[in-house]
Scaffold this motif. Structure first.
Motif, PDB file in Angstrom:
ATOM      1  N   LEU A  94       0.528  -1.024  -0.090  1.00  0.00           N
ATOM      2  CA  LEU A  94       0.097  -0.049   0.057  1.00  0.00           C
ATOM      3  C   LEU A  94       0.856   1.355  -0.149  1.00  0.00           C
ATOM      4  CD1 LEU A  94      -2.532  -1.191   2.520  1.00  0.00           C
ATOM      5  CD2 LEU A  94      -3.187  -0.868   0.176  1.00  0.00           C
ATOM      6  N   TRP A  95       0.613   2.093  -1.032  1.00  0.00           N
ATOM      7  CA  TRP A  95       1.524   3.438  -1.131  1.00  0.00           C
ATOM      8  C   TRP A  95       0.643   4.164  -1.928  1.00  0.00           C
ATOM      9  CZ3 TRP A  95       3.494   5.167  -5.532  1.00  0.00           C
ATOM     10  CH2 TRP A  95       3.703   4.244  -6.795  1.00  0.00           C
ATOM     11  N   GLY A  96       1.187   5.659  -1.836  1.00  0.00           N
ATOM     12  CA  GLY A  96       0.388   6.545  -2.549  1.00  0.00           C
ATOM     13  C   GLY A  96       0.724   7.972  -2.180  1.00  0.00           C
ATOM     14  N   TYR A  97       0.334   8.946  -2.691  1.00  0.00           N
ATOM     15  CA  TYR A  97       0.755  10.279  -2.700  1.00  0.00           C
ATOM     16  C   TYR A  97      -0.410  11.219  -1.701  1.00  0.00           C
ATOM     17  CZ  TYR A  97       4.173   8.975  -5.915  1.00  0.00           C
ATOM     18  OH  TYR A  97       5.031   8.395  -6.578  1.00  0.00           O
ATOM     19  N   TYR A  98      -0.045  12.244  -1.051  1.00  0.00           N
ATOM     20  CA  TYR A  98      -0.875  12.807  -0.169  1.00  0.00           C
ATOM     21  C   TYR A  98      -0.438  14.442  -0.474  1.00  0.00           C
ATOM     22  CZ  TYR A  98      -3.614  14.760   3.527  1.00  0.00           C
ATOM     23  OH  TYR A  98      -4.478  15.552   4.690  1.00  0.00           O
ATOM     24  N   TYR A  99      -1.405  15.403  -0.834  1.00  0.00           N
ATOM     25  CA  TYR A  99      -1.121  16.510  -1.175  1.00  0.00           C
ATOM     26  C   TYR A  99      -1.592  17.356  -0.094  1.00  0.00           C
ATOM     27  CZ  TYR A  99      -1.025  21.211  -2.991  1.00  0.00           C
ATOM     28  OH  TYR A  99      -0.650  22.434  -3.390  1.00  0.00           O
ATOM     29  N   HIS A 100      -0.586  18.240   0.529  1.00  0.00           N
ATOM     30  CA  HIS A 100      -0.953  18.871   1.808  1.00  0.00           C
ATOM     31  C   HIS A 100      -1.092  20.368   1.158  1.00  0.00           C
ATOM     32  CE1 HIS A 100      -0.084  20.772   5.678  1.00  0.00           C
ATOM     33  NE2 HIS A 100      -1.118  20.074   6.015  1.00  0.00           N
ATOM     34  N   PRO A 101      -2.326  21.015   1.129  1.00  0.00           N
ATOM     35  CA  PRO A 101      -2.354  22.279   0.528  1.00  0.00           C
ATOM     36  C   PRO A 101      -1.531  23.303   1.245  1.00  0.00           C
ATOM     37  CG  PRO A 101      -4.520  21.149   0.844  1.00  0.00           C
ATOM     38  CD  PRO A 101      -3.516  20.484   1.546  1.00  0.00           C
ATOM     39  N   ALA A 102      -1.589  23.339   2.577  1.00  0.00           N
ATOM     40  CA  ALA A 102      -0.968  24.504   3.247  1.00  0.00           C
ATOM     41  C   ALA A 102       0.728  24.499   2.924  1.00  0.00           C
ATOM     42  CB  ALA A 102      -0.776  24.233   4.527  1.00  0.00           C
ATOM     43  N   SER A 103       1.332  23.447   2.761  1.00  0.00           N
ATOM     44  CA  SER A 103       2.682  23.383   2.636  1.00  0.00           C
ATOM     45  C   SER A 103       3.171  23.050   0.891  1.00  0.00           C
ATOM     46  CB  SER A 103       3.457  22.252   3.253  1.00  0.00           C
ATOM     47  OG  SER A 103       2.964  21.079   2.969  1.00  0.00           O
ATOM     48  N   GLN A 104       1.878  23.037   0.386  1.00  0.00           N
ATOM     49  CA  GLN A 104       1.896  23.106  -1.307  1.00  0.00           C
ATOM     50  C   GLN A 104       2.976  21.888  -1.667  1.00  0.00           C
ATOM     51  OE1 GLN A 104       2.580  27.063  -2.405  1.00  0.00           O
ATOM     52  NE2 GLN A 104       0.261  27.171  -3.044  1.00  0.00           N
ATOM     53  N   ALA A 105       2.838  20.647  -1.079  1.00  0.00           N
ATOM     54  CA  ALA A 105       3.626  19.673  -1.425  1.00  0.00           C
ATOM     55  C   ALA A 105       3.106  18.380  -1.436  1.00  0.00           C
ATOM     56  CB  ALA A 105       4.865  19.591  -0.417  1.00  0.00           C
ATOM     57  N   ASN A 106       3.566  17.336  -2.164  1.00  0.00           N
ATOM     58  CA  ASN A 106       3.364  16.149  -2.369  1.00  0.00           C
ATOM     59  C   ASN A 106       3.968  15.202  -1.201  1.00  0.00           C
ATOM     60  OD1 ASN A 106       0.884  15.154  -3.792  1.00  0.00           O
ATOM     61  ND2 ASN A 106       1.749  16.066  -5.504  1.00  0.00           N
ATOM     62  N   TYR A 107       3.537  14.421  -0.337  1.00  0.00           N
ATOM     63  CA  TYR A 107       4.280  13.490   0.415  1.00  0.00           C
ATOM     64  C   TYR A 107       3.950  11.943   0.141  1.00  0.00           C
ATOM     65  CZ  TYR A 107       4.542  17.837   3.110  1.00  0.00           C
ATOM     66  OH  TYR A 107       5.008  18.960   3.378  1.00  0.00           O
ATOM     67  N   THR A 108       4.777  11.218   0.036  1.00  0.00           N
ATOM     68  CA  THR A 108       4.756   9.600  -0.278  1.00  0.00           C
ATOM     69  C   THR A 108       4.224   8.948   1.037  1.00  0.00           C
ATOM     70  OG1 THR A 108       6.398   9.998  -1.888  1.00  0.00           O
ATOM     71  CG2 THR A 108       5.807   7.821  -1.236  1.00  0.00           C
ATOM     72  N   LEU A 109       2.961   8.433   0.927  1.00  0.00           N
ATOM     73  CA  LEU A 109       2.532   7.567   1.923  1.00  0.00           C
ATOM     74  C   LEU A 109       2.846   6.155   1.710  1.00  0.00           C
ATOM     75  CD1 LEU A 109      -1.070   9.047   2.488  1.00  0.00           C
ATOM     76  CD2 LEU A 109       1.142   9.923   3.530  1.00  0.00           C
ATOM     77  N   MET A 110       3.193   5.360   2.778  1.00  0.00           N
ATOM     78  CA  MET A 110       3.739   3.901   2.443  1.00  0.00           C
ATOM     79  C   MET A 110       3.385   3.248   3.685  1.00  0.00           C
ATOM     80  SD  MET A 110       6.946   2.370   0.966  1.00  0.00           S
ATOM     81  CE  MET A 110       6.888   2.956  -0.882  1.00  0.00           C
ATOM     82  N   VAL A 111       2.812   1.736   3.532  1.00  0.00           N
ATOM     83  CA  VAL A 111       2.612   0.953   4.683  1.00  0.00           C
ATOM     84  C   VAL A 111       3.748  -0.103   4.523  1.00  0.00           C
ATOM     85  CG1 VAL A 111       1.191  -0.840   5.701  1.00  0.00           C
ATOM     86  CG2 VAL A 111       0.264   1.476   4.398  1.00  0.00           C
ATOM     87  N   PRO A 112       4.660  -0.162   5.376  1.00  0.00           N
ATOM     88  CA  PRO A 112       5.689  -1.351   5.487  1.00  0.00           C
ATOM     89  C   PRO A 112       5.189  -2.715   5.992  1.00  0.00           C
ATOM     90  CG  PRO A 112       6.266   0.235   7.117  1.00  0.00           C
ATOM     91  CD  PRO A 112       5.018   0.935   6.643  1.00  0.00           C
ATOM     92  N   ALA A 113       5.795  -3.588   5.347  1.00  0.00           N
ATOM     93  CA  ALA A 113       5.279  -4.935   5.900  1.00  0.00           C
ATOM     94  C   ALA A 113       5.689  -5.067   7.468  1.00  0.00           C
ATOM     95  CB  ALA A 113       6.312  -5.993   5.202  1.00  0.00           C
ATOM     96  N   ASP A 114       6.388  -4.540   8.144  1.00  0.00           N
ATOM     97  CA  ASP A 114       6.845  -4.531   9.299  1.00  0.00           C
ATOM     98  C   ASP A 114       6.516  -3.236  10.163  1.00  0.00           C
ATOM     99  OD1 ASP A 114       8.793  -3.257   8.363  1.00  0.00           O
ATOM    100  OD2 ASP A 114      10.402  -4.366   8.866  1.00  0.00           O
ATOM    101  N   PHE A 115       5.328  -2.584  10.158  1.00  0.00           N
ATOM    102  CA  PHE A 115       5.195  -1.429  10.821  1.00  0.00           C
ATOM    103  C   PHE A 115       4.921  -1.572  12.154  1.00  0.00           C
ATOM    104  CE2 PHE A 115       2.748   2.407  11.980  1.00  0.00           C
ATOM    105  CZ  PHE A 115       3.494   3.362  11.645  1.00  0.00           C
ATOM    106  N   THR A 116       5.349  -1.281  13.136  1.00  0.00           N
ATOM    107  CA  THR A 116       5.276  -1.617  14.502  1.00  0.00           C
ATOM    108  C   THR A 116       4.536  -0.648  15.427  1.00  0.00           C
ATOM    109  OG1 THR A 116       7.555  -0.883  15.328  1.00  0.00           O
ATOM    110  CG2 THR A 116       7.495  -3.283  14.585  1.00  0.00           C
TER     111      THR A 116
END
Lengths: 376, 229
Positions: A94-116
């Motif tokens: 699972l991964w994708g992009y998230y646009y944050h209007p206040a900072s006018q930037a795209n961030y990369t979202l990701m779900v790692p297999a071993d997220f603790t």
């Protein structure tokens, strides 16, 4: 042995005699080597970093294509691919992009297999915190797919060394990711897996397309090649930008090379008159050309090394690092690439040495008497 | 022995501005002695000296130096022979600026590659002989006309040539310095060296020490006078 020492000594005295002219030439020459070397060093380092980072990534990524566009892939496809001989550890991602209007930037979202961490916790890259305009009390405020506010707590940040790929990265749990992006259960962004025999990756990819016609396997080697092409393209772009300076230098060098001064012509005539042959004259001129071009090469390369690896290439970083969503702040690790230095040497030192020899050769093959008469 | 057989030299041969500097000339020069080629400007004296000293190739004819034919030698061997056999004193001295007197004298010997200490010793001995020992470390630009000429002579002798060729050696010298040159030339001839000079200076042409006087006009040899010094 003695002959060469005499010729070398003669060359050094000649260079010293015209020291200001030679210093100016070496200055311009070094600047040109510096520009080209900086670009090449930068590209080499980026390529190496990309290769190092990608070496632990899966050999194959499988996407689903609908109407020629990337679409969510059913997690059930993983089981089907897992049946292929040689394919292993196939898992949804699972991964994708998230646009944050206040900072006018795209961030990369990701779900790692071993997220603790817990569902309301995240792990972020340095660039995220630096640019996120609404960070408060160690919390970042997201909106879910229904438009509801979703505060998430920063549990950890990545180390600066991985900034090249983690600057804009936000790791989270699968549940949180699905809530933010609206990705339904049973679907993933893509599938990743490994191939037991590295030689078989193309065969496995062909079999995946055979059993799942709407899928598109992407191999790690293809990603690396894409990175290489991207960096080559960016290096080429900057090389075009500095080509004006290079052209100016070559005109300068050509002008110097094709027109010997009266003093230089006289010197060649005298040397031949007192018994030097054409080879002897050419030898000292080769030494002169080599001394100038090698000095410029060493100065240019050392300056480029300091510029790229110690000062993080302030002249080119925006042009060359601009492929990232957020400009990562990182120090490039030095890479010794013999090919790069060899190519640089060949295209900077050799042409100058040869070009400067042409007019000398034209004068040196003439009878000493003819050269003397021209001098009056 | 230098033997010139039907030597001619035409500059810019085959072009509209061709100049016949030397008409076919035959001449034999015995070893040793002081020979002067005299004649007005443009008579071909310098060209004759250049051809003899392998500074340029003749358009026609053959030259034998000690029985060895030199006109067909490759550039490399011609340079080698020029260095070993001939020493030149050019009209304008043609010393290399920005270098010391000692450097200028040693330069013709560089291609020989002999050990530096020996070469330096020989150069200093020549300077001493020509009364320039105190000028060894000077830049040539700091010397007077007479000193420049003696440096040029020292340079011409550094490879111990058998023939010293001097083109208009007294052109820029006063009487005292011209006499000094003649003294040195006579000494060298007495030592067995062949001294060949081109000059239209009566001080040289009429000097007692001159053994052979060759006259030239319009690229041709006129009657020659020979006398025993």
């Amino acid at each position: 042995m003695n002959r060469n020492r005499y010729f070398l000594d003669y060359t050094l005295v000649s260079l010293w005699r015209r020291r200001w002219k030679n210093a100016a030439l070496i200055g311009v020459y070094s600047a040109m080597v510096f520009l080209i070397a900086s670009i090449l060093f930068f590209g080499d380092s980026l390529r190496r970093d990309a290769a190092v980072i990608l070496q632990d990534t899966p050999e194959v990524v499988v996407q689903r294509m609908v109407a020629g566009r990337h679409a969510l892939i059913p997690e059930a496809y993983a089981a089907a691919i897992g049946q292929i001989r040689g394919a292993r550890n196939i898992r949804p991602r699972l991964w994708g992009y998230y646009y944050h209007p206040a900072s006018q930037a795209n961030y990369t979202l990701m779900v790692p297999a071993d997220f603790t961490y817990a569902d309301d916790q995240i792990k972020i890259g340095h660039g995220v915190l630096r640019t996120w305009a609404a960070a408060r009390d160690n919390q970042l405020f997201f909106k879910d797919s229904d438009g509801q506010a979703l505060p998430l707590t920063i549990a950890e940040t990545f180390s600066g060394e991985t900034d090249l790929v983690t600057a804009d990265l936000i790791l989270m749990s699968a549940a949180t990711f699905r809530r933010i992006t609206g990705t339904p259960e049973g679907f993933a962004t893509d599938l990743v897996g490994r191939v037991r025999n590295q030689q078989e990756t193309r065969t496995v990819a062909a079999k995946i397309v055979e059993i799942l016609p709407d899928s598109r396997p992407i191999l790690r080697e293809e990603i690396l090649r894409t990175y290489d092409t991207l960096f080559d393209w960016r290096s080429g772009y900057v090389l075009v930008a500095v080509s004006g300076a290079m052209l100016a230098f070559f005109i300068f060098a050509w002008d110097k090379a094709t027109g010997l001064s009266a003093e230089e012509r006289a010197e060649i005539g005298i040397l031949k008159g007192v018994g030097w042959d054409t080879g002897d004259v050419l030898r000292i001129k080769v030494y002169e050309g080599m001394a100038v071009s090698l000095t410029a090469f060493v100065i240019g390369v050392m300056a480029a090394y300091a510029h790229v690896y110690l000062a993080s290439a302030p002249l080119f970083d925006h042009a060359l690092k601009g492929w990232a969503v957020l400009y990562p702040q990182f120090h490039l690790r030095p890479v010794f690439n013999g090919n790069t230095l060899g190519v640089l040497f060949f295209f900077t030192v050799m042409p100058y040495t040869l070009v400067t020899l042409l007019p000398v050769w034209r004068v040196a093959i003439a009878d000493p008497d003819a050269v003397m008469r021209q001098l009056g | 022995m230098i033997d010139l057989q039907h030597i001619s030299k035409t500059y810019h041969q085959g072009r509209s501005n061709a100049v016949a500097a030397l008409q076919p000339v035959s001449l034999k020069l015995a070893d040793g002695g002081f020979t002067v080629v005299q004649g007005p400007s443009g008579s071909g004296k310098t060209t004759l000296l250049s051809v003899i000293g392998l500074m340029c190739r003749p358009s026609t004819g053959r030259i034998y130096v000690d029985g060895r034919e030199t006109t067909s030698l490759s550039e490399h061997f011609a340079a080698h022979l020029r260095r070993r056999t001939f020493g030149f004193v050019f009209q304008n001295h043609n010393l290399i600026k920005g270098r010391t007197v000692l450097d200028n004298i040693m330069i013709p010997a560089y291609p020989e590659g002999e050990p530096f200490s020996r070469l330096r010793q020989r150069a200093l001995a020549l300077l001493d002989r020509l009364k320039l020992a105190d000028k060894a470390g000077r830049q040539v630009t700091a010397l007077s006309g007479g000193e420049l000429q003696r440096v040029a002579m020292a340079r011409a002798m550094i490879n111990s040539p058998s023939v010293l060729i001097a083109d208009e050696p007294t052109a820029h010298l006063d009487t005292r310095l011209a006499d000094r040159f003649l003294e040195i030339a006579a000494d060298l001839a007495a030592d067995g060296m062949t001294v060949l000079a081109a000059s239209h200076d009566p001080r040289v042409c009429n000097a007692d020490c001159v053994g052979t006087l060759i006259s030239m006009h319009d690229g041709r040899l006129l009657d020659n006078k020979q006398s025993m010094p």
